[in-house]
Scaffold this active site. Structure first.
Site, mmCIF file in Angstrom:
data_model
loop_
_atom_site.group_PDB
_atom_site.id
_atom_site.type_symbol
_atom_site.label_atom_id
_atom_site.label_comp_id
_atom_site.label_asym_id
_atom_site.label_seq_id
_atom_site.Cartn_x
_atom_site.Cartn_y
_atom_site.Cartn_z
ATOM 1 N N HIS A 82 -8.664 0.708 -3.849
ATOM 2 C CA HIS A 82 -9.273 0.466 -2.734
ATOM 3 C C HIS A 82 -9.914 1.969 -2.576
ATOM 4 O O HIS A 82 -9.216 2.786 -1.886
ATOM 5 C CB HIS A 82 -8.330 0.034 -1.439
ATOM 6 C CG HIS A 82 -9.283 -0.212 -0.055
ATOM 7 N ND1 HIS A 82 -8.365 -0.243 0.958
ATOM 8 C CD2 HIS A 82 -10.626 -0.210 0.011
ATOM 9 C CE1 HIS A 82 -9.240 -0.460 1.985
ATOM 10 N NE2 HIS A 82 -10.570 -0.449 1.539
ATOM 11 N N MET A 87 -11.093 -5.728 5.728
ATOM 12 C CA MET A 87 -10.166 -4.944 6.496
ATOM 13 C C MET A 87 -9.959 -5.407 7.770
ATOM 14 O O MET A 87 -10.890 -6.043 8.689
ATOM 15 C CB MET A 87 -11.015 -3.490 6.826
ATOM 16 C CG MET A 87 -11.190 -2.986 5.342
ATOM 17 S SD MET A 87 -9.823 -2.308 4.640
ATOM 18 C CE MET A 87 -8.704 -1.277 5.927
ATOM 19 N N HIS A 119 -1.162 -1.519 -4.251
ATOM 20 C CA HIS A 119 -2.468 -1.305 -3.577
ATOM 21 C C HIS A 119 -2.775 0.479 -3.350
ATOM 22 O O HIS A 119 -1.705 0.948 -2.879
ATOM 23 C CB HIS A 119 -2.581 -1.939 -2.418
ATOM 24 C CG HIS A 119 -3.862 -1.689 -1.470
ATOM 25 N ND1 HIS A 119 -4.806 -2.459 -1.779
ATOM 26 C CD2 HIS A 119 -4.343 -0.937 -0.449
ATOM 27 C CE1 HIS A 119 -5.820 -2.219 -0.836
ATOM 28 N NE2 HIS A 119 -5.452 -1.146 -0.188
ATOM 29 N N MET A 137 -12.283 4.105 -0.412
ATOM 30 C CA MET A 137 -12.768 4.417 0.919
ATOM 31 C C MET A 137 -13.610 5.702 0.693
ATOM 32 O O MET A 137 -13.018 6.978 1.400
ATOM 33 C CB MET A 137 -11.678 4.451 1.854
ATOM 34 C CG MET A 137 -11.098 3.024 2.092
ATOM 35 S SD MET A 137 -9.608 3.146 3.064
ATOM 36 C CE MET A 137 -8.579 3.081 1.799
ATOM 37 N N SER A 139 0.780 -1.113 -0.142
ATOM 38 C CA SER A 139 0.024 -0.038 -0.028
ATOM 39 C C SER A 139 0.901 1.261 0.101
ATOM 40 O O SER A 139 1.734 1.586 1.093
ATOM 41 C CB SER A 139 -0.747 0.020 1.236
ATOM 42 O OG SER A 139 -1.451 1.535 1.409
ATOM 43 N N ASP A 188 -4.753 3.324 -1.928
ATOM 44 C CA ASP A 188 -5.832 3.732 -0.845
ATOM 45 C C ASP A 188 -6.476 5.193 -1.131
ATOM 46 O O ASP A 188 -5.733 6.169 -0.867
ATOM 47 C CB ASP A 188 -5.321 3.634 0.423
ATOM 48 C CG ASP A 188 -5.035 2.136 0.963
ATOM 49 O OD1 ASP A 188 -5.849 1.301 0.981
ATOM 50 O OD2 ASP A 188 -3.765 1.829 1.353
ATOM 51 N N MET A 230 -8.964 7.976 -0.309
ATOM 52 C CA MET A 230 -9.763 8.427 0.914
ATOM 53 C C MET A 230 -10.456 9.774 0.817
ATOM 54 O O MET A 230 -9.637 10.725 0.247
ATOM 55 C CB MET A 230 -9.034 8.389 2.315
ATOM 56 C CG MET A 230 -8.163 7.222 2.676
ATOM 57 S SD MET A 230 -7.440 7.021 4.164
ATOM 58 C CE MET A 230 -6.695 5.438 4.120
ATOM 59 N N ASP A 258 -6.218 -6.394 4.544
ATOM 60 C CA ASP A 258 -5.871 -5.124 4.568
ATOM 61 C C ASP A 258 -5.660 -4.457 6.010
ATOM 62 O O ASP A 258 -6.676 -4.217 6.433
ATOM 63 C CB ASP A 258 -6.677 -4.233 3.630
ATOM 64 C CG ASP A 258 -5.956 -2.886 3.361
ATOM 65 O OD1 ASP A 258 -4.817 -2.654 4.046
ATOM 66 O OD2 ASP A 258 -6.444 -2.139 2.540
#
Ligand code: DX5
Ligand code: ZN
Length: 227
Positions: free
Chosen positions: A67, A138, A34, A69, A9, A36, A38, A174
């Site tokens: 991913h 998660m 990966h 979020m 990540s 992330d 957000m 994760d």
């Protein structure tokens, strides 16, 4: 049984040198990258979006595992597809129409994933299994790197593995993944291990290589012991 894949990540990378960091973990043995994303709304932190991912696309040919979020996710799926994401994962908790989101991702020609927060039961996925390429469990509350692994996720992994049967769905974990937590996860059926702090500690390509190898060796060791 799928091979174990390691997905660093980049949340734990040096953001001032993001392209170089992606290239470095690629050379150091990462299977997937990966990403992330957000939004400061679904999770209490903000990271990056499609323009940054698009800019990173030239730094690695490996699978871009995105991913999300963010809530809502649907209005942005096209932008993440256009940016070069290969897997697009939405959170089960991020919207009321999960089935629609998954159809939209596959409609864009991408692999569809769903992520569950630690407290969300795996049974919420029962009726969308045939629309899934990936289930991301998660093992910390999403929002930050470097948090402690939640042990209940090992049993959850086992249940998900049982639930998917012979479907071609990967199980990704994760949060708090390290050489210490990887063996139990692999034995329970996880086949993609995301790691941020455990990969990027040390800050050099050589340490990334050692860190990735240590997680992989620990996970594969557990599978060999079980065989
Ligand atoms: C957390 C992110 C993770 C995070 C994992 O919300 O989804 O991908 O970077 O970080 P570590 O491996 O440090 O727990
Ligand atoms: Zn993540």
């Amino acid at each position: 049984m799928n091979d174990i894949l390691i997905a660093p990540s980049i949340l734990s990378a040096d953001f001032a040198r993001l392209g170089e960091e992606v290239a470095a973990v690629d050379r150091a043995g990462a299977d997937w990258i990966h990403l992330d994303v957000m939004d400061g709304h679904f999770v209490p932190n903000i990271t990056f979006g499609p323009p940054i991912i698009k800019a990173l696309r030239g730094s690695s040919q490996k699978v871009f595992d995105c991913h999300l979020m963010i809530a809502p996710a649907d209005p942005f799926l096209q932008a993440f597809a256009d940016a070069g994401c290969d897997y697009i994962t939405v959170h089960q908790e991020a919207g009321p129409h999960l089935d629609r989101s998954l159809q939209a991702i596959r409609g864009l020609g991408k692999k569809a994933g769903v992520s569950l927060n630690p407290s969300t039961p795996e049974t919420t996925l029962e009726y969308v299994l045939d629309r899934l390429d990936l289930i991301l469990l998660m093992s910390v509350n999403p929002g930050f790197g470097g948090q402690a692994f939640i042990p209940a996720i090992i049993e959850k992994t086992r249940r998900v593995k049982e639930m998917i049967g012979d479907r071609d769905i990967r199980i990704e974990i994760d949060g708090g993944v390290s050489p210490e937590t990887a063996p139990a996860l692999a034995a329970a059926g996880a086949d993609v291990l995301v790691a941020g702090s455990a990969v990027f500690k040390g800050g050099s390509e050589e340490t990334y290589r050692q860190n990735i190898a240590a997680i992989r060796t620990a996970a594969e060791g557990a599978l060999k012991a079980a065989a």
